[in-house]
Scaffold this motif. Structure first.
Motif, PDB file in Angstrom:
ATOM      1  N   GLY A 107      44.847  27.778  32.372  1.00 47.46           N
ATOM      2  CA  GLY A 107      45.064  28.084  30.960  1.00 47.46           C
ATOM      3  C   GLY A 107      44.252  29.282  30.516  1.00 47.46           C
ATOM      4  O   GLY A 107      44.735  30.162  29.799  1.00 47.46           O
TER       5      GLY A 107
ATOM      6  N   GLU B 237      45.722  32.719  31.487  1.00 50.53           N
ATOM      7  CA  GLU B 237      46.850  33.206  30.669  1.00 50.53           C
ATOM      8  C   GLU B 237      47.905  33.955  31.498  1.00 50.53           C
ATOM      9  O   GLU B 237      48.301  35.069  31.186  1.00 50.53           O
ATOM     10  CB  GLU B 237      46.337  34.106  29.539  1.00 50.53           C
ATOM     11  CG  GLU B 237      45.431  33.365  28.572  1.00 50.53           C
ATOM     12  CD  GLU B 237      44.932  34.254  27.441  1.00 50.53           C
ATOM     13  OE1 GLU B 237      44.826  35.486  27.646  1.00 50.53           O
ATOM     14  OE2 GLU B 237      44.660  33.716  26.350  1.00 50.53           O
TER      15      GLU B 237
ATOM     16  N   LEU C 128      50.901  22.934  31.497  1.00 48.85           N
ATOM     17  CA  LEU C 128      50.822  24.218  30.794  1.00 48.85           C
ATOM     18  C   LEU C 128      52.219  24.743  30.481  1.00 48.85           C
ATOM     19  O   LEU C 128      52.469  25.263  29.379  1.00 48.85           O
ATOM     20  CB  LEU C 128      50.045  25.228  31.627  1.00 48.85           C
ATOM     21  CG  LEU C 128      48.537  24.970  31.746  1.00 48.85           C
ATOM     22  CD1 LEU C 128      47.925  25.844  32.830  1.00 48.85           C
ATOM     23  CD2 LEU C 128      47.839  25.226  30.406  1.00 48.85           C
ATOM     24  N   LYS C 129      53.115  24.613  31.434  1.00 51.02           N
ATOM     25  CA  LYS C 129      54.484  25.085  31.208  1.00 51.02           C
ATOM     26  C   LYS C 129      55.153  24.284  30.084  1.00 51.02           C
ATOM     27  O   LYS C 129      55.832  24.852  29.218  1.00 51.02           O
ATOM     28  CB  LYS C 129      55.300  24.964  32.499  1.00 51.02           C
ATOM     29  CG  LYS C 129      56.697  25.556  32.399  1.00 51.02           C
ATOM     30  CD  LYS C 129      57.417  25.557  33.747  1.00 51.02           C
ATOM     31  CE  LYS C 129      58.837  26.150  33.614  1.00 51.02           C
ATOM     32  NZ  LYS C 129      59.543  26.174  34.930  1.00 51.02           N
TER      33      LYS C 129
ATOM     34  N   ALA D 263      53.686  22.959  27.636  1.00 52.39           N
ATOM     35  CA  ALA D 263      53.041  23.342  26.375  1.00 52.39           C
ATOM     36  C   ALA D 263      53.429  24.748  25.934  1.00 52.39           C
ATOM     37  O   ALA D 263      52.962  25.232  24.901  1.00 52.39           O
ATOM     38  CB  ALA D 263      51.525  23.238  26.520  1.00 52.39           C
TER      39      ALA D 263
ATOM     40  N   LYS E 131      52.719  27.528  27.489  1.00 50.39           N
ATOM     41  CA  LYS E 131      51.675  28.510  27.780  1.00 50.39           C
ATOM     42  C   LYS E 131      51.995  29.245  29.082  1.00 50.39           C
ATOM     43  O   LYS E 131      52.586  28.682  29.996  1.00 50.39           O
ATOM     44  CB  LYS E 131      50.319  27.809  27.895  1.00 50.39           C
ATOM     45  CG  LYS E 131      49.888  27.145  26.586  1.00 50.39           C
ATOM     46  CD  LYS E 131      48.544  26.465  26.726  1.00 50.39           C
ATOM     47  CE  LYS E 131      48.116  25.817  25.400  1.00 50.39           C
ATOM     48  NZ  LYS E 131      46.819  25.111  25.518  1.00 50.39           N
ATOM     49  N   PRO E 132      51.604  30.510  29.172  1.00 44.83           N
ATOM     50  CA  PRO E 132      51.894  31.268  30.394  1.00 44.83           C
ATOM     51  C   PRO E 132      51.094  30.728  31.575  1.00 44.83           C
ATOM     52  O   PRO E 132      49.903  30.421  31.451  1.00 44.83           O
ATOM     53  CB  PRO E 132      51.461  32.694  30.041  1.00 44.83           C
ATOM     54  CG  PRO E 132      50.437  32.528  28.956  1.00 44.83           C
ATOM     55  CD  PRO E 132      50.872  31.324  28.174  1.00 44.83           C
TER      56      PRO E 132
END
Length: 324
Positions: A56, A59, A142-143, A145, A147-148
Motif C-alpha cells: 500500500g 502505491e 488492496l485491489k 479497495a 488502491k494501486p
C-alpha cells in the motif's frame, strides 16, 4: 531518496518482532504438521497486514518479497539461555528438556550452507504456502479497495537446481488459485528466484524456463563463488588486499572477474530461455559505485541496496549511462 521500488523485502525480519516471535518459535519447535499449522495460522493475518502496509505504501511500485531464508535456529534461544528456555517451555507447555532437545536438533555445523532458503520450503512447504497466501491476499485486499498495486514479485531463495524451483512454484500457484477462487478477484503475480548458488548461475538457461525474474544475491554468491565464509574471512582478507590477491574486499566491491562472470553468464543464458528476463542485484554491492557500473554493463534492469546508499547507486548508474 528517489528509489523506484523495493528490490528485497526480507520477510524474516518481520518474524523477530516481540509480538510474533512466540508464534514463530511455536512453529519451529512443533514436532508435527498439525502443530506447525496451528502456529502458522496465528502468523498468517500478521504477515498479511505487513504486506498490505508495504504494498500500500508503495502505491503501485514494484516490491520483490523474498520468502523465508535463514536457518530456523536463528529464531530460537540458545540452550544456555536458561531464562528464555524456561519462558519458552512454559508458553508452549513443553518441558525444558524437550525444548533444549529440539533446539539442539536444529544445530548445524555450517548453517549458511545448511537447512535454509528453498530447502526449508521443500521440507516444510506449509511455511512458504502461508507466506504466499499472505502476499496474495494482501494484494487482493488492496485491489478490492481500489488502491494501486503492482503485481507481487515472490522470490524463492537459494535455488540451485530447477526441480527445487518447480516444486515450490507449483505450490505457490496452487495457493494463488485458492486465494483467487475464495476472493473472487484475480491479479497478476510473478515468481522468480535469487541467484546466489553458483550452480544456479551456470544452469540459468534451464532455471529461466520457469523463473520469471532473477535477483542476484551477491553476498552469498561471493561467499560460495570465492569459497570465503563471510563470518570468518575478515581474519585474512585484509592481508589479501595488502598483498594484491584481491584489489578490494570482494564483500564490499564486486569481484567482477570471478563472481561478475557468473552474473554475466546467468543474465546472458537466462535471457536465451526468457527474452526480457528481469534481472537485478540486491545487497550492499548494489550501492557501491564500481559494482553498479558493472551491473549496467552486463544489462541488469535494477540494483537494490540499503536506503542510505540509494543516492550513491543513482549517481553511479547515471555515470555508467553517460560513460556508455
Amino acid at each position: 531518496f528517489g528509489a523506484e521500488g523495493v528490490g528485497l523485502c526480507r520477510t524474516e525480519h518481520m518474524f523477530f518482532d516481540k509480538s510474533r516471535i512466540e508464534a514463530v518459535r511455536e512453529m519451529i519447535l512443533a514436532t508435527d504438521l498439525a502443530g506447525r499449522a496451528g502456529a502458522l495460522k496465528k502468523l498468517l493475518p500478521i504477515q498479511r497486514q505487513d504486506f498490505v502496509e508495504i504494498m500500500g505504501a508503495m502505491e503501485g511500485r514494484p516490491v520483490t518479497i523474498r520468502l523465508l531464508d535463514p536457518p530456523l535456529h536463528e529464531f530460537v534461544p540458545r540452550v544456555d539461555q536458561n531464562a528464555e528456555v524456561t519462558t519458552l517451555a512454559r508458553n508452549l507447555k513443553m518441558t525444558e528438556d524437550a525444548v533444549r532437545a529440539r533446539i539442539n536438533a536444529l544445530h548445524e555445523s555450517n548453517p549458511m550452507l545448511g537447512h535454509r532458503g528453498c530447502r526449508l520450503g521443500i521440507t516444510y512447504p506449509e511455511i512458504y504456502d502461508m507466506q504466499a497466501q499472505a502476499i496474495l491476499e494482501a494484494a487482493v485486499a488492496l485491489k478490492k479497495a481500489g488502491k494501486p498495486v503492482a503485481p507481487p514479485e515472490i522470490m524463492i531463495p537459494l535455488v540451485g537446481k530447477l526441480p527445487e524451483f518447480t516444486i515450490l512454484r507449483n505450490n505457490i500457484d496452487s495457493v494463488a488459485k485458492s486465494v483467487f477462487q475464495t476472493s473472487g478477484v484475480t491479479l497478476e503475480y510473478h515468481v522468480g528466484t535469487m541467484i546466489e548458488v553458483p550452480r544456479a548461475a551456470v544452469t540459468a538457461e534451464e532455471i529461466a524456463k520457469e523463473a520469471e525474474f532473477f535477483s542476484f544475491g551477491t553476498n552469498d554468491l561471493t561467499q560460495m563463488g570465492c569459497g570465503f565464509s563471510r563470518d570468518d574471512a575478515g581474519s585474512f582478507l585484509g592481508d589479501y588486499v595488502k598483498q594484491g590477491v584481491y584489489e578490494k574486499d570482494p564483500f564490499q566491491v564486486l569481484d567482477q572477474d570471478g563472481v561478475g562472470r557468473l552474473i554475466r553468464m546467468a543474465v546472458t543464458d537466462g535471457r536465451k530461455s526468457r527474452a526480457g528476463l528481469k534481472c537485478g542485484i540486491c545487497g550492499e554491492h548494489g550501492g557501491e559505485p564500481s559494482s553498479v557500473k558493472f551491473c549496467h554493463r552486463v544489462g541488469l534492469d535494477y540494483v537494490s541496496c540499503s536506503p542510505y546508499r540509494v543516492p550513491i547507486a543513482m549517481l553511479a548508474a547515471a555515470q555508467a549511462a553517460i560513460e556508455e
